[in-house]
Design an enzyme around this catalytic site. Structure first.
Site, short mmCIF file in Angstrom:
data_model
loop_
_atom_site.label_atom_id
_atom_site.label_comp_id
_atom_site.label_asym_id
_atom_site.label_seq_id
_atom_site.Cartn_x
_atom_site.Cartn_y
_atom_site.Cartn_z
CD GLU A 66 -71.00 -3.39 55.58
OE1 GLU A 66 -71.37 -3.24 56.75
OE2 GLU A 66 -69.96 -2.88 55.14
CE LYS A 125 -70.32 -0.60 58.71
NZ LYS A 125 -69.50 -1.45 57.82
CG ASN A 137 -70.73 -5.20 60.54
OD1 ASN A 137 -69.96 -5.61 61.41
ND2 ASN A 137 -70.31 -4.78 59.35
CD GLU A 151 -66.73 -4.07 58.84
OE1 GLU A 151 -65.78 -3.76 58.07
OE2 GLU A 151 -67.88 -3.64 58.68
CB CYS A 205 -66.05 -0.46 58.61
SG CYS A 205 -65.29 -0.29 56.98
CG ASN A 224 -63.60 -6.31 56.30
OD1 ASN A 224 -62.96 -7.26 55.83
ND2 ASN A 224 -64.02 -6.31 57.57
N1 CDV Z 1 -67.05 -2.34 55.61
C1 CDV Z 1 -67.23 -1.05 55.23
O1 CDV Z 1 -68.01 -0.31 55.82
N2 CDV Z 1 -66.55 -0.63 54.14
C2 CDV Z 1 -66.72 0.65 53.54
C3 CDV Z 1 -66.42 0.59 52.06
C4 CDV Z 1 -67.37 -0.30 51.37
C5 CDV Z 1 -66.46 1.99 51.45
C6 CDV Z 1 -65.84 1.71 54.17
O2 CDV Z 1 -66.36 2.79 54.50
O3 CDV Z 1 -64.63 1.52 54.29
#
Ligand code: CDV
Length: 311
Positions: free
Chosen positions: A146, A127, A110, A47, A172, A197
């Site tokens: 975000e 996303k 994203n 990501e 993510c 991330n």
């Molecule tokens: N980049 C993300 O979406 N990270 C989230 C963290 C912030 C909880 C995740 O779900 O891994």
């Protein structure tokens, strides 16, 4: 004929604030070439693979914020990745922050793209589940902005015919939602690829820090098993600008087993030959959706949960 897709999961170590896009692309090129040498059809990057994960920072200046986004894909600094992938005949999935101008309106997402072995753009995903907050939390060791910097993706969860099967993307936080995997499986995905991330600590709830790795694996393993699909999940790992991030880049089979996983917190490539026909074993029996899902009985439950207020 079996349908084997050899996939490389190219974990990234930290990117520093002073690294240029070309520095980041140079590292991706090293992994792309290594993936080619190891026989990969497809390499999955993380990501926001071209920059540090800037939603961890409070940024007030719009020009500064914009500087972390890509306005074109490929652009001048990412073109070498596209060129080299096509030359080697290897496909890739790349996550990046997208700045789009649509009907004269500036929009930020994203996003990730999927590119086939012949260089053809297969599809783009934006996303959908954006974690975090919109306001500055100066007392936190890092931000999670975000919700402030991105819009909710507007492309849904499609699957494309690519790499000899059905392929879908998510990003993510999408992996924590069962609707993500189910939507992608219903759309025909047999292979789902994503980057993440994920900090290895939760400032608001430090008592949950020791569960972060478990919950990551739990989501991938249950998503793969309950939807009869392969999942390739790729981390940005290690300590990046003071934020310690989970590694554990994983390739998960439709059995729910993790079949390959990274052991470092730096740039690291893991490779697995995924047999897409394994999905059918489960989709024809236990998770035969047309035969066994009871959608007509779910609606009442859905209506009830819709009105449950947040805690
Ligand atoms: N980049 C993300 O979406 N990270 C989230 C963290 C912030 C909880 C995740 O779900 O891994």
């Amino acid at each position: 004929m079996t349908r084997i897709v050899t996939v490389g999961a190219a974990q990234s170590g930290p990117i520093t604030r002073s690294d240029s896009r070309s520095d980041a692309v140079e590292r991706l090129l090293v992994q792309l070439r290594a993936a080619h040498q190891r026989g990969c059809d497809l390499v999955v990057f993380t990501e926001c693979a071209l920059t540090p994960f800037f939603p961890h920072w409070w940024i007030e200046d719009e020009a500064e914020l914009d500087s972390w986004f890509e306005t074109e894909m490929p652009g001048p600094s990412t073109q070498p990745l596209f060129d080299e992938a096509r030359r080697l005949g290897i496909g890739f999935c790349l996550g990046f922050a997208e700045l789009a101008f649509e009907d004269g309106i500036k929009r930020r997402f994203n996003s990730s793209i999927l590119v086939e072995r012949d260089g053809r753009l297969v599809g783009k995903f934006r996303k959908i589940h954006l974690p975090g907050h919109t306001e500055h939390r100066p007392n936190n060791p890092f931000q999670n902005l975000e919700k402030r910097y991105f819009e909710v993706g507007d492309f849904g969860f499609p699957a494309w015919n690519a790499f000899g099967g059905g392929v879908g993307m998510c990003i993510c936080n999408d992996r924590r939602w069962p609707e993500t995997w189910r939507s992608l499986a219903l759309a025909g995905a047999e292979l789902i690829v994503l980057g993440y991330n994920t900090p290895d600590n939760i400032p608001e709830y430090p008592e949950l820090n020791h569960q972060v790795a478990f919950h990551h694996e739990l989501c991938l393993q249950s998503g793969a098993y309950q939807n009869s699909c392969w999942i390739v999940a790729v981390a940005k790992a290690g300590v990046e600008e003071g934020v310690s991030q989970l590694g554990l880049t994983s390739i998960v089979s439709p059995t729910g087993q993790i079949v390959a996983q990274t052991s470092s917190l730096g740039d690291e490539l893991i490779v697995y030959s995924c047999d897409l026909d394994l999905c059918a074993h489960y989709r024809n029996e236990m998770f035969n959706f047309p035969a066994n899902r009871r959608v007509e009985h779910y609606s009442r439950i859905t209506n009830q949960t819709d009105v449950v207020p947040p805690l």
